[in-house]
Enzyme design. Structure first.
Site, PDB file in Angstrom:
ATOM      1  N   GLU A  42       0.873  -1.172   0.000  1.00 20.10           N
ATOM      2  CA  GLU A  42       0.000   0.000   0.000  1.00 20.10           C
ATOM      3  C   GLU A  42       0.910   1.222   0.000  1.00 20.10           C
ATOM      4  OE1 GLU A  42      -3.128   0.022  -0.428  1.00 20.10           O
ATOM      5  OE2 GLU A  42      -3.528  -2.112  -0.206  1.00 20.10           O
ATOM      6  N   CYS A  51      -1.981   9.118   2.523  1.00 21.62           N
ATOM      7  CA  CYS A  51      -1.484   8.570   1.257  1.00 21.62           C
ATOM      8  C   CYS A  51      -2.442   8.796   0.102  1.00 21.62           C
ATOM      9  CB  CYS A  51      -1.164   7.080   1.411  1.00 21.62           C
ATOM     10  SG  CYS A  51      -2.572   6.075   1.929  1.00 21.62           S
TER      11      CYS A  51
END
Length: 485
Positions: A228, A262
């Site tokens: 991720e 993110c």
């Protein structure tokens, strides 16, 4: 011999912490191989205990995370971390029985009356290398999927969140045996050794640069990985967009956790004739949401002095290259730096020569670029690494669908930011440089399971006709199979 049990000691740095990690890993592997997969009751019990860890210590976690940041908005920790974890556990608990059930798979006509089933089994031991930006949610969300799938879990928290990491280690140890769930220390040598362990699956959340190193280390053991990562997630403003609405939602998406997210919008692509007006509207929304006082308790600090200095240099570099800087507050107020809070910043006139357009920003800095039309915006996005997220604002459905069909990203939210991540029924994951693999809900259960295909032959099946000695029966069987294909 199991490759995990045959791990050679010279793969680990010579330190007590690393040897302790290796010993704990081997003990967990041995237990996972020796014991049957946990049943539904056992998995539900583990999920319930994990929920208790969070529920009984929620305020302590808030304080620990705030201490690591210098200041972290308590509301943001609640809604973006604790509530997300509760939701993941509630969803897994509700659906776990059906997830665990063998799935009926169609059987080709020539093999009837045999049957196929797909049986989910735990992989074994899952390693999780956690980030610092949402330390509770991004640590426990993959752990929930791994535990629901029946795995044992080892967590390596971030060295940038020492208060949280120590608390998580303490509270998990109170509720779990060390062969069920284990939280390691944050020593540098432990971080280096962790990815070298031959886990049955490894999850890493963090930067693309470190993700490459993790994938390389895992590859030596053929360990499957879920990465991720991040990257530069665009927000595209269509000519049909409501600018006031888009400005408010992008301001929120960018400034949540002070941009240390993110999937935060990394830059905006707007029609050339709307850039100035849109930037002014975003600046007004930033001021409305967080004011101009650095001591505002709703505005989160930057995680470290090093990260703060990096953001300062990104803005200074853009200014040196001719960009115009817009800020809703006075950036020269020394209290910004004293509180390690970076003033919300918009950059107009950004170009490829600027560092702010070359690397993920990961802070409250937002470049706004002008494009001539939708095709240019799409080409701009497609000319770069595939992003973890993409945001589109507008009312023109055909323009929306054109962007959706011609761009590839980890996920998309239409007319807002971030919220695709909160959909527990949808997978969360990147593509290319923004990551690989996915989790959340059933997607996490499947990621951390071996979906084993099983063929049950019927005694009435004529498969023996395939055995030698070959003769006319093969010709008849071939004719039948060609007819069915």
């Amino acid at each position: 011999m199991d490759r995990a049990l045959d791990q050679t000691p010279d793969r680990f740095p010579a330190s007590a912490a690393c040897h302790a990690l290796a010993d704990a890993f081997h003990a967990m592997i041995a237990r996972s191989r020796a014991e049957a997969a946990p049943d539904l009751a056992g998995r539900l019990d583990r999920l319930a205990r994990l929920r208790t860890v969070v529920a009984d210590n929620e305020e302590r976690f808030r304080q620990a995370i705030s201490a690591d940041f210098g200041h972290r908005s308590a509301v943001e920790t609640t809604i973006a971390e604790a509530m997300m974890v509760y939701g993941e556990i509630r969803h897994a608990t509700k659906h776990l029985k059906s997830w665990m059930a063998p799935q009926r798979i169609a059987t080709a006509l020539q093999f009837l009356p045999a049957r196929n089933r797909l049986i989910p089994q735990p992989l074994g031991v899952v390693g999780i290398i956690a980030p610092w930006n949402y330390p509770l949610q991004l640590t426990l969300a993959p752990a929930i999927g791994a535990m629901a799938a029946g795995n044992r879990v080892i967590i390596k928290p971030s060295e940038l969140s020492p208060h949280f990491s120590a608390l998580l280690k303490e509270t998990v140890a109170e509720r779990f045996d060390a062969t069920e769930v284990l939280v390691t220390g944050v020593e540098e040598e432990v971080a280096k050794a962790f990815a070298n362990l031959p886990f049955d699956h490894l999850v890493f959340t963090g930067s693309t640069r470190v993700g490459r190193l993790v994938a390389e280390a895992a590859g030596r053991n053929l360990t499957p990985v879920t990465l991720e990562l991040g990257g530069k997630s665009p927000a595209i403003i269509d000519a049909s967009a409501d600018l006031n609405e888009a400005a408010e939602r992008i301001a929120y998406g960018k400034l949540l956790n002070a941009g240390q997210t993110c999937i935060a919008p990394d830059y905006v692509l707007a029609p050339e004739n709307l850039v100035q007006a849109f930037a002014e509207k975003v600046r007004a929304q930033m001021r409305r949401m967080f004011g101009t006082d650095p001591s505002n308790k709703d505005y989160t600090s930057v995680i470290s002095d090093r990260h703060y200095a990096r953001l300062e240099e990104l803005v200074a570099d853009a200014a040196r290259h001719g960009a115009r800087i817009l800020q809703p507050a006075r950036p020269d107020d020394p209290n910004w730096k004293a509180h390690r809070k970076f003033p919300p910043t918009l950059i107009l006139g950004a170009n490829e020569a600027m560092a702010v357009m070359q690397e993920e920003i990961f802070g409250p800095v937002l470049p706004v670029l002008g494009t001539r039309d939708a095709n240019e915006a799409i080409a701009f996005v497609n000319g770069r690494d595939r992003p973890l997220a993409l945001y589109w604002f507008g009312k023109d459905r055909s323009a929306r669908d054109e962007v959706l069909s011609r761009t590839i990203s980890g996920g998309v939210t239409i007319n807002d930011c971030l919220f695709h991540f909160a959909q527990v029924n949808q997978p969360m994951g990147g593509v290319g440089a923004s990551g690989t693999g996915a989790y959340h809900g059933e997607w996490g259960f499947r990621t951390f399971s071996k979906l084993k295909p099983v063929f049950y032959r019927s005694k009435f099946n004529r498969l023996a006709d395939l055995y030698p000695p070959y003769g006319g029966k093969i010709a008849r069987l071939e004719k039948m199979m060609r007819f069915m294909s």
